[in-house]
Write an enzyme that holds these catalytic residues in place. Structure first.
Site, PDB file in Angstrom:
ATOM      1  N   ASN A  29       0.862  -1.182   0.000  1.00 27.93           N
ATOM      2  CA  ASN A  29       0.000   0.000   0.000  1.00 27.93           C
ATOM      3  C   ASN A  29       0.899   1.233   0.000  1.00 27.93           C
ATOM      4  O   ASN A  29       1.479   1.584   1.025  1.00 27.93           O
ATOM      5  CB  ASN A  29      -0.910  -0.033   1.237  1.00 27.93           C
ATOM      6  N   TRP A  30       1.008   1.858  -1.167  1.00 21.54           N
ATOM      7  CA  TRP A  30       1.928   3.003  -1.293  1.00 21.54           C
ATOM      8  C   TRP A  30       1.312   4.288  -0.730  1.00 21.54           C
ATOM      9  O   TRP A  30       1.967   5.329  -0.700  1.00 21.54           O
ATOM     10  CB  TRP A  30       2.334   3.197  -2.765  1.00 21.54           C
ATOM     11  N   LYS A  31       0.057   4.228  -0.359  1.00 19.63           N
ATOM     12  CA  LYS A  31      -0.628   5.401   0.235  1.00 19.63           C
ATOM     13  C   LYS A  31      -0.439   6.635  -0.657  1.00 19.63           C
ATOM     14  O   LYS A  31      -0.338   6.495  -1.868  1.00 19.63           O
ATOM     15  CB  LYS A  31      -0.151   5.608   1.679  1.00 19.63           C
ATOM     16  N   HIS A  89      -9.626   1.062   5.021  1.00 19.48           N
ATOM     17  CA  HIS A  89      -8.339   1.215   5.717  1.00 19.48           C
ATOM     18  C   HIS A  89      -8.541   2.168   6.896  1.00 19.48           C
ATOM     19  O   HIS A  89      -9.314   3.124   6.803  1.00 19.48           O
ATOM     20  CB  HIS A  89      -7.289   1.757   4.741  1.00 19.48           C
ATOM     21  N   GLU A 103      -5.789  -5.043  10.711  1.00 23.10           N
ATOM     22  CA  GLU A 103      -4.751  -4.050  10.994  1.00 23.10           C
ATOM     23  C   GLU A 103      -5.055  -3.390  12.324  1.00 23.10           C
ATOM     24  O   GLU A 103      -5.870  -2.473  12.403  1.00 23.10           O
ATOM     25  CB  GLU A 103      -4.621  -3.020   9.876  1.00 23.10           C
ATOM     26  N   SER A 118       2.100  -2.925  11.105  1.00 27.06           N
ATOM     27  CA  SER A 118       3.441  -2.676  10.556  1.00 27.06           C
ATOM     28  C   SER A 118       4.253  -3.954  10.398  1.00 27.06           C
ATOM     29  O   SER A 118       4.368  -4.736  11.349  1.00 27.06           O
ATOM     30  CB  SER A 118       4.198  -1.742  11.501  1.00 27.06           C
ATOM     31  N   GLY A 164       2.617  -1.188   4.576  1.00 30.12           N
ATOM     32  CA  GLY A 164       2.559   0.250   4.333  1.00 30.12           C
ATOM     33  C   GLY A 164       3.950   0.801   4.047  1.00 30.12           C
ATOM     34  O   GLY A 164       4.524   0.549   2.985  1.00 30.12           O
ATOM     35  N   GLY A 165       4.507   1.517   5.022  1.00 27.37           N
ATOM     36  CA  GLY A 165       5.786   2.215   4.856  1.00 27.37           C
ATOM     37  C   GLY A 165       6.879   1.392   4.176  1.00 27.37           C
ATOM     38  O   GLY A 165       7.552   1.884   3.255  1.00 27.37           O
TER      39      GLY A 165
HETATM   40  P1  PGA Z   1       2.712   0.610   8.039  1.00 26.93           P
HETATM   41  O1  PGA Z   1       1.201   0.646   7.522  1.00 26.93           O
HETATM   42  O2  PGA Z   1       3.292  -0.653   7.471  1.00 26.93           O
HETATM   43  O3  PGA Z   1       3.330   1.844   7.464  1.00 26.93           O
HETATM   44  O4  PGA Z   1       2.660   0.603   9.513  1.00 26.93           O
HETATM   45  C1  PGA Z   1       0.444  -0.516   7.582  1.00 26.93           C
HETATM   46  C2  PGA Z   1      -0.924  -0.247   7.042  1.00 26.93           C
HETATM   47  O5  PGA Z   1      -1.304   0.916   6.856  1.00 26.93           O
HETATM   48  O6  PGA Z   1      -1.659  -1.221   6.783  1.00 26.93           O
END
Ligand code: PGA
Length: 265
Positions: A10-12, A95, A167, A215, A236-237
């Protein structure tokens, strides 16, 4: 039934078109095809189209991070699932950032899940409790409500294709997350499948894919992937870093190959 492990990036709201193209290029160089692993990239709405042309479809599938629940109409600034139909396989829905920052209600999430299915896009429904809910012991109630409402319009045939990502909001970097222990996550996975079982029966509970969406990075992914009943991770990150994300895919690769070796012995 042998379910494929799903590793979702998930590149957000990150990367412009050329940065996204570069990241895809780097991932393409590093990630090898494995019959039991499905790698899914969720770039921004803007970059979905150019990436869909660049992508090697044997290696990657695309996901939208969001879409509007109406198929068309006067909704300035929105993009519908209908418009995304020939671009993406999956859509991330509900999300925690959408629920919290954009105030998406249980009903909105329910309508988006229905719109996604109506348009032949597999919903990746995110559920999870916040830090306060976690501390106050409301985790199961919150998850119950999110599952029951999110699946309210989903048939027993469609539910088997769906993906649920757990999550815990307290374990997401956006919200200053701490690392969740895989041993603490296992009972929650069981709880989620039991909820699906109560609603749709044991077959659906077995077939639906459940991911870990807190995460993870290349060092921690395997701990979650090894949880019994965990069908993958939503990253995510770490998915913005090609070394870390391809490292996560490699962890799944190694784990599956070790399992294959053991079963051959
Ligand atoms: P993160 O995000 O890996 O940056 O903590 C996880 C997510 O948003 O599902």
């Amino acid at each position: 039934m042998n379910k494929r492990k799903l590793i979702v990036a998930n590149w957000k709201m990150n990367l412009n078109t050329s940065q996204a193209s570069m990241l895809l290029h780097r991932l393409h160089e590093r990630i090898r095809i494995h019959r039991d692993i499905e790698v899914v990239l969720a770039p921004s709405m803007l970059t979905l189209q150019p990436l869909s042309v660049q992508i090697d479809r044997r290696k990657f599938r695309l996901a939208a991070q969001n879409a509007h629940h109406k198929d068309e109409g006067a909704y300035t600034g929105e993009v519908s699932f209908t418009m995304l139909q020939d671009l993406v396989h999956y859509a991330i829905i509900g999300h925690s950032e959408r629920r919290i920052y954009f105030e998406e209600s249980l009903e909105t999430v329910r309508d988006k899940v229905a719109a996604s299915i109506r348009n032949d896009i597999t919903p990746l429904l995110c559920i999870g409790e916040t830090d306060i809910e976690h501390r106050e012991g409301q985790t199961r109630q919150v998850l119950h409500d999110q599952i029951v409402s999110g699946l309210a319009d989903v048939s027993s045939t469609d539910v088997k294709e769906m993906v649920i990502a757990y999550e815990p909001v307290w374990a997401i970097s956006t919200f200053g997350g701490k690392l969740a222990k895989p041993s603490d996550i296992k009972p929650i996975f069981d709880f989620i499948r039991n909820q699906v079982k109560d609603l749709y029966g044991p077959k659906a509970a077995k077939e639906i894919r459940v991911l870990y969406g807190g995460s993870v990075d290349d060092q921690t992914a395997r701990g979650y992937l090894e949880i019994e009943g965990c069908d993958g991770v939503l990253v995510g990150g770490a998915s913005l870093n090609y070394v870390k994300f391809s490292g996560i895919v490699s962890s799944a690769y190694r784990m599956l190959n070790e399992k294959d070796d053991q079963s051959e012995k």
